[in-house]
Scaffold this active site. Sequence first.
Site, PDB file in Angstrom:
ATOM      1  N   LYS A 183       0.812  -1.220   0.000  1.00 23.30           N
ATOM      2  CA  LYS A 183       0.000   0.000   0.000  1.00 23.30           C
ATOM      3  C   LYS A 183       0.848   1.274   0.000  1.00 23.30           C
ATOM      4  O   LYS A 183       0.408   2.316  -0.501  1.00 23.30           O
ATOM      5  CB  LYS A 183      -0.944   0.008   1.203  1.00 23.30           C
ATOM      6  CG  LYS A 183      -1.995  -1.084   1.182  1.00 23.30           C
ATOM      7  CD  LYS A 183      -3.000  -0.889   0.052  1.00 23.30           C
ATOM      8  CE  LYS A 183      -4.159  -1.868   0.135  1.00 23.30           C
ATOM      9  NZ  LYS A 183      -5.149  -1.693  -0.941  1.00 23.30           N
ATOM     10  N   GLU A 189      -9.913   5.632   2.911  1.00 22.49           N
ATOM     11  CA  GLU A 189     -10.664   4.525   3.479  1.00 22.49           C
ATOM     12  C   GLU A 189      -9.686   3.394   3.763  1.00 22.49           C
ATOM     13  O   GLU A 189      -8.598   3.344   3.202  1.00 22.49           O
ATOM     14  CB  GLU A 189     -11.739   4.058   2.496  1.00 22.49           C
ATOM     15  CG  GLU A 189     -11.268   3.076   1.437  1.00 22.49           C
ATOM     16  CD  GLU A 189     -10.163   3.593   0.515  1.00 22.49           C
ATOM     17  OE1 GLU A 189      -9.317   2.777   0.097  1.00 22.49           O
ATOM     18  OE2 GLU A 189     -10.150   4.802   0.208  1.00 22.49           O
ATOM     19  N   SER A 242       1.900  -9.739  -0.588  1.00 26.27           N
ATOM     20  CA  SER A 242       1.554  -8.315  -0.552  1.00 26.27           C
ATOM     21  C   SER A 242       1.665  -7.667   0.811  1.00 26.27           C
ATOM     22  O   SER A 242       1.712  -6.441   0.914  1.00 26.27           O
ATOM     23  CB  SER A 242       0.131  -8.118  -1.095  1.00 26.27           C
ATOM     24  OG  SER A 242      -0.784  -8.912  -0.363  1.00 26.27           O
TER      25      SER A 242
END
Length: 402
Positions: free
Chosen positions: A97, A119, A386
């Site tokens: 991210k 969010e 990830s």
Amino acid sequence: MASIILPASPSESRPGRFGVYGGRYVPETLMAALVELEREYEAARADAAFQAELSSLLHDYAGRPTPLYFASRLTGQLGGAKIYLKREDLLHTGAHKINNALGQGLLAKRMGKQRVIAETGAGQHGVATATVCALLGLECVVYMGEVDMARQELNVLRMRLLGAEVRGVSSGSRTLKDAISEAMRDWVTNVRTTYYLLGSALGAHPYPTMVRDFQHVISKEIKQQLLEKEGRLPNAVIACVGGGSNAIGAFYEFIPERQVRLIGVEAGGYGPALGEHAARFRGGVPGVLQGTFSYVLQDEDGQIALTHSVSAGLDYASIGPEHAALHDTGRAEYTAQDDAAALDAVIRLSRTEGILPALESAHAVAEALKVAPTYGPHDILVVNLSGRGDKDMGILARELKL
């Protein structure tokens, strides 16, 4: 590290559209803001100084390039293809991210927006956004469903420590879908002063393209690293798919390479019925949700269905529009692994390689455990790891009775 980090130009034939999917389905209030965002992003993409600053931060701050690690013990146990792990879990803040958050954070600063909203589901995007806002001196508000706040308490505390305001969302299913809805309401109200830092490759154009571009560094590195290590491309790239940012980042460089299988792994939850899973390609139909046209889990009356996954980051009723197009054309294949398989994959990888994956990533690992034995010893699978599993220890302790 090279200063050019973004693709030269969009791959979609029509900006904002991936075949029939994508588009802008938003209130009129947001149309001007989205047009401005598209214009500013295209200018930033063409700006060598912007690219160089992003590249520098990805390298010196986030920790790119991430390693491509050969999982030798896991490979030996399974007896099939060589398994490589793309270690996005080793990035600053613990997940992929941060790639997108840095890119959009720099864009917000370039646009003169001092207030950033976001969010988050599993909390990793919220943490990455809070981190980047602290780095750049920006105000930060993160919307998070109350169910996710309870199961991802550690990340809530991290966001608050970084200076972000975390606003709990009590409406609907109190998960990611509802957090996005509240963030969009905030943006409509404060559009002149606020930048919406969307965390996945979904929403109205230009977000799916922009997030994909900021994440495509993953597949760019995989290709370079594997050519150096093995002198060839992989047989398959496997990634979990919630909204779809880590998967499209891992797939993008390989889309033209038809010999490379692209396998996206959705959340199979605990059953096949609507409401028991978050596998959009197993129970969804094309529709509009939160600004874009894609596959959506909905009932026969068109109402958005409840979803379930043991992993908060995969617990979403729709999927990014580029994945919808890749699915329909057959360029990528999408499967699902259930909660039990993901939990088993956490145990297997932790105890075989000493690597604790996030529950989201564990779905991709579970698929690799299934697929690898069907290949030969000279074949290669790459799993995009990830994120790391520290954030999931409360869930893991409860589910695995640690």
